[in-house]
Design an enzyme around this catalytic site. Structure first.
Site, PDB file in Angstrom:
ATOM      1  CG  HIS A 178      -1.960   1.052   1.036  1.00 43.51           C
ATOM      2  ND1 HIS A 178      -3.136   0.657   2.426  1.00 43.51           N
ATOM      3  CD2 HIS A 178      -1.977   2.514   0.792  1.00 43.51           C
ATOM      4  CE1 HIS A 178      -4.261   2.160   2.333  1.00 43.51           C
ATOM      5  NE2 HIS A 178      -3.431   2.948   1.332  1.00 43.51           N
ATOM      6  CG  HIS A 198      -1.080   6.464  -2.385  1.00 41.70           C
ATOM      7  ND1 HIS A 198      -2.210   6.055  -3.649  1.00 41.70           N
ATOM      8  CD2 HIS A 198      -1.669   5.439  -1.441  1.00 41.70           C
ATOM      9  CE1 HIS A 198      -4.028   5.279  -3.075  1.00 41.70           C
ATOM     10  NE2 HIS A 198      -3.367   5.579  -1.662  1.00 41.70           N
ATOM     11  CG  HIS A 213      -7.630   2.799  -0.254  1.00 37.83           C
ATOM     12  ND1 HIS A 213      -7.047   2.558  -1.428  1.00 37.83           N
ATOM     13  CD2 HIS A 213      -6.920   4.473   0.079  1.00 37.83           C
ATOM     14  CE1 HIS A 213      -5.986   2.773  -1.770  1.00 37.83           C
ATOM     15  NE2 HIS A 213      -5.815   3.911  -0.585  1.00 37.83           N
ATOM     16  CD  GLU A 239      -7.575   6.506   5.279  1.00 39.22           C
ATOM     17  OE1 GLU A 239      -6.874   6.650   5.189  1.00 39.22           O
ATOM     18  OE2 GLU A 239      -8.239   6.716   3.785  1.00 39.22           O
ATOM     19  CG  ASP A 253      -1.688   6.035   2.738  1.00 42.41           C
ATOM     20  OD1 ASP A 253      -2.056   5.694   1.371  1.00 42.41           O
ATOM     21  OD2 ASP A 253      -2.705   5.717   3.732  1.00 42.41           O
ATOM     22  CG  ASP A 254      -0.376   9.278   0.511  1.00 42.72           C
ATOM     23  OD1 ASP A 254      -0.148   8.976  -0.790  1.00 42.72           O
ATOM     24  OD2 ASP A 254      -1.158   8.493   1.052  1.00 42.72           O
TER      25      ASP A 254
END
Length: 340
Positions: free
Chosen positions: A19, A21, A195, A198, A276-277
């Protein structure tokens, strides 16, 4: 506080990242370098000012600055440089395999050709010692027709991505909005992820499974609010790609001590840890492991489980998957032997 041995285990153990991005790995320094290279003016006068702007209150406030950062990506080399920088960080964190999300609509909407986006990212993956595969994500705040158009645009490059996902703002955009495009992708033999759970409710996890037929749930931390759903996820061994630092930064949990990762593991769920980011949320995959293990009562067996889960849940061929799992087992045998 983590002891030195546990810290070393978390940093050195082989792992997969499922996961990430790629646009969320764009560090402020690279944003400024690309802005200068491409003659793009930024709203922030310095790298430090841009970093200070990373004070998000929720997912949408993060997305606003995320899309602004992506505006510097214009040429194939920009996408290459961004991806190469992430893969170098992943290699340093002992990531053996990464399944990388990319958001073509973020770029094609700005007039950047699809080909430019995917070729730059894919080329960097080929040049890296880290095994890497691409998952194309649809932006859920946009209409499904635009996702279908993006899929058609992607088909000439079908050999360069292994699956599709669903990201962007979750609230108000349930998975069922994308039934047609996911069914088309399923027919094409693509892997399917989304996704869900969340900021959105547990019901979104259910509809992602039942209506989109996804194989993995990205995030999914709110599943514990529904005992029946939790039991189903455990029974069907549906993997959750959990992103602890992201969850704290976006206020899904107030602090890491409140995170439900241990409860997810105790419920028998296939949990993985991911970044994630990472440029925006305070750390790459090892930092996510360190922060989580520092705050929660997690030990060596949990680390081994999480490392194994990351490869078990990966879209890898049987032989490659078995090889990575064996590497994890060897690593932990050696770690515990050295402890004794």
């Amino acid at each position: 506080m983590l002891n030195e041995q546990m810290r070393n285990i978390l940093q050195q153990m082989p792992k997969a990242e499922l996961h990430i991005h790629i646009e969320g790995s764009l560090e402020p320094e690279l944003i400024f370098a690309l802005a200068q290279r491409n003659g793009v003016s930024l709203a922030y006068p310095s790298v430090n000012q841009l970093r200070k702007a990373y004070a998000f209150t929720d997912l949408q406030s993060f997305l606003d600055i995320y899309y602004a950062g992506a505006s510097v990506l214009l040429k194939e080399q920009d996408f290459y440089d961004m991806t190469a920088a992430y893969l170098a960080r992943a290699q340093a964190d002992n990531v053996r395999h990464a399944e990388i999300f990319f958001d073509p609509q973020t770029h094609t909407a700005r007039g950047v050709p699809f080909e430019t986006v995917i070729n730059g990212i894919w080329r960097a993956c080929q040049d890296s010692p880290v095994s890497a595969a691409l998952i194309m994500c649809f932006l859920r705040h946009l209409p499904e027709d635009e996702a279908l158009a993006t899929l058609e645009e992607a088909l000439p490059f079908r050999d360069k991505f292994i699956g599709v996902g669903l990201d962007s703002s979750e609230r108000g955009h349930p998975p069922e909005k994308f039934c047609r495009v996911f069914e088309r992708c399923r027919q094409l033999g693509l892997h399917l992820v989304a996704h869900a759970g969340e900021e959105g409710p547990p019901a979104y996890i259910e509809t992602a499974l039942d209506l989109l037929n996804v194989e993995r749930i990205d995030h999914g931390v709110r599943c514990l609010e529904d005992a029946e759903l939790t039991a189903r996820l455990a029974r069907e061994q549906v993997a959750l790609t959990v992103c602890p630092l992201s969850n704290i930064k976006l206020r899904v949990f107030d602090k890491m001590d409140d995170h439900n990762l241990l409860r997810l593991l105790d419920a028998g769920l296939v949990v993985t840890i991911n970044s994630d980011d990472p440029a925006y949320f305070g750390g790459y995959i090892n930092q996510n492991f360190l922060s989580t293990f520092d705050a929660l009562p997690l030990g060596v067996e949990h680390a081994r489980t999480l490392a194994r889960n990351s490869f078990s849940a990966a879209f890898l061929e049987g032989e490659a998957k078995r090889g990575y799992l064996s590497e994890v087992d060897r690593f932990f045998q050696q770690s515990t032997a050295s402890k004794d």
